[in-house]
Design a protein around this motif. Structure first.
Motif, mmCIF file in Angstrom:
data_model
loop_
_atom_site.group_PDB
_atom_site.id
_atom_site.type_symbol
_atom_site.label_atom_id
_atom_site.label_comp_id
_atom_site.label_asym_id
_atom_site.label_seq_id
_atom_site.Cartn_x
_atom_site.Cartn_y
_atom_site.Cartn_z
ATOM 1 N N ASN A 1 0.834 -1.204 0.000
ATOM 2 C CA ASN A 1 0.000 0.000 0.000
ATOM 3 C C ASN A 1 0.867 1.252 0.000
ATOM 4 O OD1 ASN A 1 -2.512 -1.236 -0.001
ATOM 5 N ND2 ASN A 1 -2.573 -1.423 2.220
ATOM 6 N N VAL A 2 0.423 2.259 -0.767
ATOM 7 C CA VAL A 2 1.082 3.564 -0.800
ATOM 8 C C VAL A 2 0.138 4.570 -0.143
ATOM 9 C CG1 VAL A 2 2.162 5.332 -2.229
ATOM 10 C CG2 VAL A 2 2.205 2.935 -2.951
ATOM 11 N N ARG A 3 0.638 5.329 0.830
ATOM 12 C CA ARG A 3 -0.186 6.275 1.573
ATOM 13 C C ARG A 3 0.348 7.691 1.409
ATOM 14 N NH1 ARG A 3 -3.893 3.838 4.735
ATOM 15 N NH2 ARG A 3 -3.679 1.596 5.032
ATOM 16 N N SER A 4 -0.496 8.662 1.793
ATOM 17 C CA SER A 4 -0.127 10.067 1.634
ATOM 18 C C SER A 4 0.834 10.545 2.714
ATOM 19 C CB SER A 4 -1.380 10.945 1.643
ATOM 20 O OG SER A 4 -2.066 10.823 2.886
ATOM 21 N N GLY A 5 1.087 9.751 3.738
ATOM 22 C CA GLY A 5 1.998 10.120 4.813
ATOM 23 C C GLY A 5 2.524 8.897 5.521
ATOM 24 N N PRO A 6 3.460 9.076 6.452
ATOM 25 C CA PRO A 6 4.107 7.946 7.130
ATOM 26 C C PRO A 6 3.276 7.383 8.273
ATOM 27 C CG PRO A 6 5.088 10.004 7.876
ATOM 28 C CD PRO A 6 4.079 10.368 6.838
ATOM 29 N N VAL B 1 11.090 1.395 -7.202
ATOM 30 C CA VAL B 1 10.795 2.825 -7.199
ATOM 31 C C VAL B 1 11.927 3.565 -6.503
ATOM 32 C CG1 VAL B 1 8.294 2.553 -7.277
ATOM 33 C CG2 VAL B 1 9.443 2.619 -5.069
ATOM 34 N N GLU B 2 12.023 4.862 -6.776
ATOM 35 C CA GLU B 2 13.062 5.679 -6.157
ATOM 36 C C GLU B 2 12.635 6.121 -4.760
ATOM 37 O OE1 GLU B 2 15.512 9.881 -6.894
ATOM 38 O OE2 GLU B 2 13.811 9.331 -8.174
ATOM 39 N N ILE B 3 13.543 6.059 -3.795
ATOM 40 C CA ILE B 3 13.314 6.567 -2.443
ATOM 41 C C ILE B 3 13.827 8.003 -2.381
ATOM 42 C CG2 ILE B 3 13.940 6.321 -0.012
ATOM 43 C CD1 ILE B 3 14.159 3.333 -0.433
ATOM 44 N N VAL B 4 12.990 8.918 -1.901
ATOM 45 C CA VAL B 4 13.384 10.327 -1.836
ATOM 46 C C VAL B 4 13.436 10.849 -0.404
ATOM 47 C CG1 VAL B 4 12.537 10.834 -4.142
ATOM 48 C CG2 VAL B 4 10.981 11.053 -2.201
ATOM 49 N N GLY B 5 13.001 10.059 0.581
ATOM 50 C CA GLY B 5 13.028 10.519 1.956
ATOM 51 C C GLY B 5 12.604 9.418 2.909
ATOM 52 N N ARG C 1 12.775 5.772 10.685
ATOM 53 C CA ARG C 1 13.043 4.822 9.603
ATOM 54 C C ARG C 1 11.994 3.707 9.540
ATOM 55 N NH1 ARG C 1 17.859 4.418 6.682
ATOM 56 N NH2 ARG C 1 19.389 6.054 7.158
ATOM 57 N N GLN C 2 10.759 4.051 9.902
ATOM 58 C CA GLN C 2 9.660 3.091 9.793
ATOM 59 C C GLN C 2 8.928 3.210 8.463
ATOM 60 O OE1 GLN C 2 9.043 0.729 12.285
ATOM 61 N NE2 GLN C 2 10.991 1.573 13.009
ATOM 62 N N TRP C 3 9.133 4.337 7.754
ATOM 63 C CA TRP C 3 8.438 4.584 6.487
ATOM 64 C C TRP C 3 9.410 5.219 5.495
ATOM 65 C CZ3 TRP C 3 3.246 3.493 5.487
ATOM 66 C CH2 TRP C 3 2.526 3.012 6.592
ATOM 67 N N TRP C 4 9.271 4.828 4.219
ATOM 68 C CA TRP C 4 10.039 5.432 3.136
ATOM 69 C C TRP C 4 9.134 6.361 2.332
ATOM 70 C CZ3 TRP C 4 14.905 4.834 3.939
ATOM 71 C CH2 TRP C 4 15.455 3.623 4.378
ATOM 72 N N ILE D 1 4.314 11.904 -5.040
ATOM 73 C CA ILE D 1 5.022 11.371 -3.872
ATOM 74 C C ILE D 1 4.075 10.508 -3.052
ATOM 75 C CG2 ILE D 1 6.169 11.970 -1.700
ATOM 76 C CD1 ILE D 1 7.871 12.535 -4.093
ATOM 77 N N GLY D 2 4.596 9.419 -2.475
ATOM 78 C CA GLY D 2 3.821 8.573 -1.571
ATOM 79 C C GLY D 2 4.730 7.996 -0.498
ATOM 80 N N TRP D 3 4.130 7.322 0.478
ATOM 81 C CA TRP D 3 4.862 6.709 1.583
ATOM 82 C C TRP D 3 4.513 5.226 1.671
ATOM 83 C CZ3 TRP D 3 8.081 9.461 5.122
ATOM 84 C CH2 TRP D 3 8.113 10.849 4.947
#
Length: 641
Positions: free
Chosen positions: A329-334, A350-354, A359-362, A373-375
């Motif tokens: 699942n991709v979410r709007s926040g961590p 996919v590319e990680i940008v943050g 470090r529980q969410w990328w 962008i997604g988390w």
């Protein structure tokens, strides 16, 4: 609109996801037994789209099944590109199209029904009928008797030989025709009852047409293909060059196959992305394409992308990246409290940008999201990562409200917006002033509610535009930085708006709306023929009025002591005031007549007709028929306290 909870041990798992359209990127939990779609404000999902009917479609949950039903809309409802006729049982990967919006339903298992995707009757063809029993062998005539030996006196020996050759040729021709007919009949009989193979249908849900994508950044191309005979393979072609493919794990293919491809634009320019699907019969889908514009600086002298081989050679990524082990699942926040944006299928990189601080969410590139962008969860059980040692901490967005905000077309503001400059006091201006913070980033805060004095049953327009801050809250719920919404308060109300600046300081603003003649119930709905409504609570069925339809006789009848007073034709219900209803003449009529033979102009149910009423609970109210007479009757109403 609320609905009773379904018999489901965990109903919150069922969610409607919007892939494309005015509400793209949003997810709505399905907590009741039905969910309605339409342009009318009484729907659960309101779509501001001219291709959508007032009451367009309905989603129904029956036990473990999820069903989509078209409500007689003008442009129809599609599932995997095919029109819905009657009630259609959904599969988890089905794509629903209503106007320009594309939806999916997540959180339910595939139903036991097999082959629920139907072929429309007008497209269903069969071979011509043939006898059920194999044709009997043809009767072969006995060869003619040998000619008598000619005597010297017989002068016509040559013509007789010619006649015999012609007859033999005819017999041979008849045998060939009979054999061909028998073979053809056999194969047609074997295929009898099976439709002629069609071609797969493809829907590209991301990226959107004519969107801009940065060069050298992976773009996620999501598509769904469907075909009753089974989709075996999907291919991504970029500017007529094949770049990736996806193969069904089932040998015979799947009725619906969803794929997520990765493609990186190498240089600025316009690219045509085409997704092809192949079914079990080898048929290929009709061209389905979207065009995107790649932007950014490039070291190459020409924006034309170099040819890419059919099978790309895998390379080791140098940027931080993530490869999914399972559907993720991709979410709007961590955090799981954030809206669900979509799905990354297993095997996608996919590319990680943050990342978040723990470090529980990328934070990853996800092109279907509005901001790209997604988390995703950072649990190594779900994915593998590369080059993530120096990934920077990304700022988390405000916690979402989880409540759909798009509604009908907003009421235009009737007063000058209040623009707030930080840190000065709120001052109305025409152009907002940006004030730099200690970090050098400009801060903008605008919040407005208008009008601030309304009659019961009327609505206000609420807007805000905020940037350069850490958090935004409306009514104590975390929200995004921009919004344009509508609210119809039933009584006087104060709207609370709060902002946390980057330095941790707080700004708060309250705007009060005074409601004159507050209401106990207001709204709009459609009353089915033979049903009744309670205008004190807005319930169907109810006991205040009944819509009676019997052939050409159509009566909107007051019930259980409700008093009725038909009024003038109006262009809007707001044009009828409480004072008008206080002085109305009740008791002359107990029905409003929409029959074919209605003869009283003062009491005829026509488009725009209004009426006042006094409920059996003693409350005064007004109602309006915006569309006139139809089998299902549309009404709007306001019941004052």
């Amino acid at each position: 609109m609320s609905h009773p909870a379904a018999n489901n041990p965990n109903p919150s798992q069922l969610q409607l996801v919007v892939h494309a359209g005015p509400l793209a990127g949003k997810g709505y939990p399905i907590t009741g037994n039905t969910l309605t779609f339409g342009r009318g404000s009484d729907n659960d999902i309101v779509l501001d789209d001219t291709q959508v009917s007032r009451n367009h479609a309905r989603l129904i949950r029956q036990g473990d099944e999820v069903i989509i039903e078209d409500l007689g809309s003008t442009n129809g409802t599609l599932v995997n590109g095919k029109p819905v006729v009657g009630q259609h049982i959904l599969q988890p990967a089905d794509i629903i199209s209503i106007g320009s919006s594309v939806f999916g339903v997540k959180g339910f298992a595939a139903p036991s029904t097999i082959g629920v995707t139907q072929i429309s009757m007008e497209k269903r063809t069969y071979p011509p009928p043939v006898p059920s029993a194999p044709p009997s062998p043809p009767r072969i005539p006995s060869p003619p008797p040998p000619p008598r030996r000619p005597t010297p006196a017989a002068p016509k020996t040559e013509p007789a030989r010619l006649n015999m050759l012609v007859m033999a040729g005819l017999i041979a021709l008849i045998l060939v025709v009979v054999i061909i007919a028998a073979v053809t009949a056999y194969f047609l009989t074997q295929d009898r009852g099976s439709g002629v193979a069609g071609i797969p249908t493809v829907v590209i849900t991301a990226p959107t047409a004519n969107s801009q994508v940065p060069i050298n950044v992976p773009v996620t191309v999501q598509a769904t293909a469907s075909d009753p005979s089974g989709v075996k393979r999907m291919e991504l072609w970029v500017s007529n060059i094949k770049t990736a493919d996806a193969v069904s794990p089932v040998d015979q293919g799947q009725a619906t196959l969803t794929a997520s491809f990765q493609w990186t634009p190498p240089a600025p320019g316009t690219y045509t992305l085409e997704v092809k699907a192949f079914n079990s019969q080898g048929q290929v889908s009709a061209p389905t394409t979207v065009t995107v514009n790649a932007v950014g600086e490039s070291a190459a002298e020409t924006p034309t992308p170099p040819p890419t081989p059919d099978t790309p050679t895998p390379t080791v990524p140098t940027n931080p990246s993530l490869t999914t082990k399972t559907d993720l699942n991709v979410r709007s926040g961590p955090g799981t409290q954030y809206d669900l944006l979509g799905l990354l299928p297993a095997g996608v990189t996919v590319e990680i940008v943050g990342r978040d601080e723990a470090r529980q969410w990328w934070q990853v590139r996800f092109s279907p999201a509005a901001d790209g962008i997604g988390w995703v969860a950072a649990d190594p059980a779900f994915s593998t990562t590369a080059n993530v040692d120096n990934v920077a901490v990304a700022q988390a967005p405000p916690t979402p409200t989880g409540t759909p905000t798009p509604t009908d077309t907003p009421v235009p503001p009737t007063s000058t917006p209040t623009v707030t400059n930080i840190p000065a006091s709120p001052t109305p201006t025409d152009t907002p002033t940006l004030t730099p913070t200690a970090t050098g980033q400009p801060t903008l805060i605008e919040f407005n509610v208008s009008p601030t004095n309304i009659q019961g049953g009327e609505c206000v327009n609420i807007t805000w535009n905020v940037s350069g801050v850490r958090e935004v809250y409306f009514e104590d719920q975390g929200v995004g930085g921009q919004a344009n919404m509508r609210d119809c308060p039933e009584e006087s109300k104060t709207y609370d708006f709060r902002v946390i600046r980057l330095d941790g300081s707080e700004y708060r603003e309250e705007i009060r709306v005074e409601v004159n003649n507050p209401v106990v119930s207001a709204g709009s709905t459609e009353i089915p023929a033979g049903e009744s409504i309670d205008l004190d609570d807005g319930d169907i069925p109810g006991n205040d009025f009944r819509w009676e339809v019997d052939g050409g006789t159509r009566l909107f009848r007051a019930r259980d002591g409700v008093q009725l007073a038909p009024m003038r034709d109006l262009s809007d219900l707001r044009n009828l005031s409480k004072g008008d209803c206080e002085s109305a003449a009740f008791g002359v009529y107990n029905v409003i007549d929409g029959s074919d033979d209605a003869s009283d102009p003062a009491n005829t149910l026509i488009r725009g007709r209004s009426a006042c009423y006094r409920t059996n609970e003693g409350r005064l109210g007004k109602l309006w028929f915006p569309d006139g007479v139809s089998r299902n009757l549309d009404i709007e109403w306001v019941t004052w306290q």
